[in-house]
Design an enzyme around this catalytic site. Sequence first.
Site, PDB file in Angstrom:
ATOM      1  N   GLY A  56      44.214  28.382  40.747  1.00  0.00           N
ATOM      2  CA  GLY A  56      45.269  27.781  41.562  1.00  0.00           C
ATOM      3  C   GLY A  56      46.684  28.198  41.195  1.00  0.00           C
ATOM      4  N   LEU A  61      47.883  34.474  42.584  1.00  0.00           N
ATOM      5  CA  LEU A  61      48.415  34.947  43.872  1.00  0.00           C
ATOM      6  C   LEU A  61      47.747  34.237  45.046  1.00  0.00           C
ATOM      7  CD1 LEU A  61      49.861  36.989  45.767  1.00  0.00           C
ATOM      8  CD2 LEU A  61      47.997  38.587  45.289  1.00  0.00           C
ATOM      9  N   TYR A 116      34.400  45.783  37.364  1.00  0.00           N
ATOM     10  CA  TYR A 116      34.813  44.707  38.284  1.00  0.00           C
ATOM     11  C   TYR A 116      33.887  44.679  39.499  1.00  0.00           C
ATOM     12  CZ  TYR A 116      38.137  42.443  41.592  1.00  0.00           C
ATOM     13  OH  TYR A 116      38.761  41.635  42.521  1.00  0.00           O
ATOM     14  N   LYS A 125      31.440  41.594  40.729  1.00  0.00           N
ATOM     15  CA  LYS A 125      31.684  40.937  42.014  1.00  0.00           C
ATOM     16  C   LYS A 125      30.458  41.029  42.918  1.00  0.00           C
ATOM     17  CE  LYS A 125      35.992  39.411  41.921  1.00  0.00           C
ATOM     18  NZ  LYS A 125      36.379  38.035  42.254  1.00  0.00           N
ATOM     19  N   VAL A 185      45.688  42.228  48.470  1.00  0.00           N
ATOM     20  CA  VAL A 185      46.509  41.041  48.753  1.00  0.00           C
ATOM     21  C   VAL A 185      47.877  41.212  48.080  1.00  0.00           C
ATOM     22  CG1 VAL A 185      46.512  38.508  48.713  1.00  0.00           C
ATOM     23  CG2 VAL A 185      44.340  39.738  48.511  1.00  0.00           C
TER      24      VAL A 185
HETATM   25  P1  NAP Z   1      45.465  36.323  39.920  1.00  0.00           P
HETATM   26  O1  NAP Z   1      46.781  36.206  40.612  1.00  0.00           O
HETATM   27  O2  NAP Z   1      45.324  37.281  38.797  1.00  0.00           O
HETATM   28  O3  NAP Z   1      45.074  34.867  39.410  1.00  0.00           O
HETATM   29  C1  NAP Z   1      43.945  34.692  38.654  1.00  0.00           C
HETATM   30  C2  NAP Z   1      43.739  33.214  38.498  1.00  0.00           C
HETATM   31  O4  NAP Z   1      42.532  33.025  37.753  1.00  0.00           O
HETATM   32  C3  NAP Z   1      44.855  32.503  37.722  1.00  0.00           C
HETATM   33  O5  NAP Z   1      45.116  31.252  38.306  1.00  0.00           O
HETATM   34  C4  NAP Z   1      44.247  32.325  36.328  1.00  0.00           C
HETATM   35  O6  NAP Z   1      44.723  31.180  35.646  1.00  0.00           O
HETATM   36  C5  NAP Z   1      42.782  32.121  36.692  1.00  0.00           C
HETATM   37  N1  NAP Z   1      41.915  32.436  35.544  1.00  0.00           N
HETATM   38  C6  NAP Z   1      41.739  33.643  34.961  1.00  0.00           C
HETATM   39  N2  NAP Z   1      40.915  33.529  33.913  1.00  0.00           N
HETATM   40  C7  NAP Z   1      40.559  32.215  33.840  1.00  0.00           C
HETATM   41  C8  NAP Z   1      39.731  31.465  32.951  1.00  0.00           C
HETATM   42  N3  NAP Z   1      39.073  32.052  31.941  1.00  0.00           N
HETATM   43  N4  NAP Z   1      39.611  30.143  33.160  1.00  0.00           N
HETATM   44  C9  NAP Z   1      40.266  29.535  34.176  1.00  0.00           C
HETATM   45  N5  NAP Z   1      41.049  30.188  35.056  1.00  0.00           N
HETATM   46  C10 NAP Z   1      41.205  31.521  34.879  1.00  0.00           C
HETATM   47  O7  NAP Z   1      44.305  36.685  40.973  1.00  0.00           O
HETATM   48  P2  NAP Z   1      44.405  36.768  42.563  1.00  0.00           P
HETATM   49  O8  NAP Z   1      45.037  38.063  42.891  1.00  0.00           O
HETATM   50  O9  NAP Z   1      44.966  35.499  43.081  1.00  0.00           O
HETATM   51  O10 NAP Z   1      42.870  36.883  42.970  1.00  0.00           O
HETATM   52  C11 NAP Z   1      42.164  35.774  43.504  1.00  0.00           C
HETATM   53  C12 NAP Z   1      40.770  36.225  43.916  1.00  0.00           C
HETATM   54  O11 NAP Z   1      40.869  37.203  44.965  1.00  0.00           O
HETATM   55  C13 NAP Z   1      40.018  36.911  42.771  1.00  0.00           C
HETATM   56  O12 NAP Z   1      38.666  36.531  42.809  1.00  0.00           O
HETATM   57  C14 NAP Z   1      40.148  38.394  43.083  1.00  0.00           C
HETATM   58  O13 NAP Z   1      39.069  39.124  42.560  1.00  0.00           O
HETATM   59  C15 NAP Z   1      40.172  38.385  44.596  1.00  0.00           C
HETATM   60  N6  NAP Z   1      40.881  39.520  45.212  1.00  0.00           N
HETATM   61  C16 NAP Z   1      42.171  39.796  44.851  1.00  0.00           C
HETATM   62  C17 NAP Z   1      42.826  40.876  45.459  1.00  0.00           C
HETATM   63  C18 NAP Z   1      44.247  41.239  45.112  1.00  0.00           C
HETATM   64  O14 NAP Z   1      44.758  42.233  45.647  1.00  0.00           O
HETATM   65  N7  NAP Z   1      44.932  40.507  44.256  1.00  0.00           N
HETATM   66  C19 NAP Z   1      42.145  41.652  46.411  1.00  0.00           C
HETATM   67  C20 NAP Z   1      40.846  41.305  46.759  1.00  0.00           C
HETATM   68  C21 NAP Z   1      40.230  40.237  46.153  1.00  0.00           C
HETATM   69  P3  NAP Z   1      45.949  31.282  34.582  1.00  0.00           P
HETATM   70  O15 NAP Z   1      47.175  31.476  35.415  1.00  0.00           O
HETATM   71  O16 NAP Z   1      45.909  29.990  33.878  1.00  0.00           O
HETATM   72  O17 NAP Z   1      45.635  32.464  33.714  1.00  0.00           O
END
Ligand code: NAP
Length: 303
Positions: free
Chosen positions: A10, A13, A126, A130, A156
Amino acid sequence: MSKSCIITGGSGLVGSNFKDGIKINSSHCDLMNYDESYNKIKSFNPDSIIHCAAMVGGLYYNIQHPLKFFEKNIQMNSNILKISHELGVKKFIGFLSTCIFPDNLGRPYQETDLHIGPPHDSNFGYAYAKRMLEVKIRAYRKEFGYKYFCVIPTNVYGYNDNFNIDNGHVVPALIHKIYNAKNNNEDLVIKGTGKAKREFIFARDLANICNYLLNHYDGDDSIIVSDSDNEIAIKELVDILVEVSNFKGNVIYDTSYSDGQLVKKTDNSKLKNILENFEFTPLEKGLKKTYEWFENNYEEVRK
Ligand code: NAP
Ligand code: GDP
């Protein structure tokens, strides 16, 4: 969205861009730790889970750490699904990514293509983790009849992204680099040739779409979430970012870096059939808003 929908990740991004829901991150529980996470999540009595938490990073971070990407994502995903099952949670959305599709298919990706060939070598750790999330979600759905499914978002970008220059994705890394180059009168260095093509989605759009799907999608397969009319080369992305940030310096392409996967074009007809009239945020507008957000929040988000 119901009041007791938990959004893992939460603070990230995607997760932070949901309007409602109980947003949790690693400060609430470490999803690598089953017992700690079970107890915390149970205390919220959730009826649905949108599982955004993951180990996530840009191309160059993925190239450096395939093992960490594989192990962490496998474990977090296994834990949250088991917890969800133990607590009788009936609705669950897992997040895949278009970068986990088989490389070089020669046509736009469809949902059914996920397992038909190896992913691009740059992110195999990764990608396979996934893909196993999809397998596990499918198994829970088949065996217990739960409404669990995966979304497959394209690249994203938006507020609360990881703007780290070394391990972030291309949009946040370039925004940070442009900001630095502007303020220090330096050249802007782009990694790779700029020829690779990508599709981008504004995180707020993705969150709104997931919210809708949670309540209206009853399908038994994953669903690609992209704006496939918007595929552009990295070079074109750079041109837009230079424009919206009013950067006047030199742009240099360092071709010693890999371009990664060259094409990731998607076929989003399944999504379009469900959400006919969704208006995606135009890329230029979303990038401008994100650049301004970064400028306004620079002290908190520079890493
Ligand atoms: P992000 O910004 O890196 O955020 C990751 C989140 O996961 C953070 O809130 C983090 O919490 C939490 N997290 C990581 N390790 C954790 C742990 N051990 N325990 C509890 N929480 C943990 O990722 P995002 O870009 O929002 O991605 C969200 C989803 O979309 C992911 O599944 C990703 O694979 C998928 N996705 C992302 C993209 C992209 O371009 N970004 C594209 C396609 C799919 P903290 O802040 O406390 O560390
Ligand atoms: P991907 O879409 O999963 O490959 O991940 P990224 O969001 O990291 O995008 C990688 C693409 O952007 C590649 O074609 C890179 O060559 C290009 N790129 C250009 N400059 C940068 C940069 O500073 N950081 C990142 N991550 N990618 C960059």
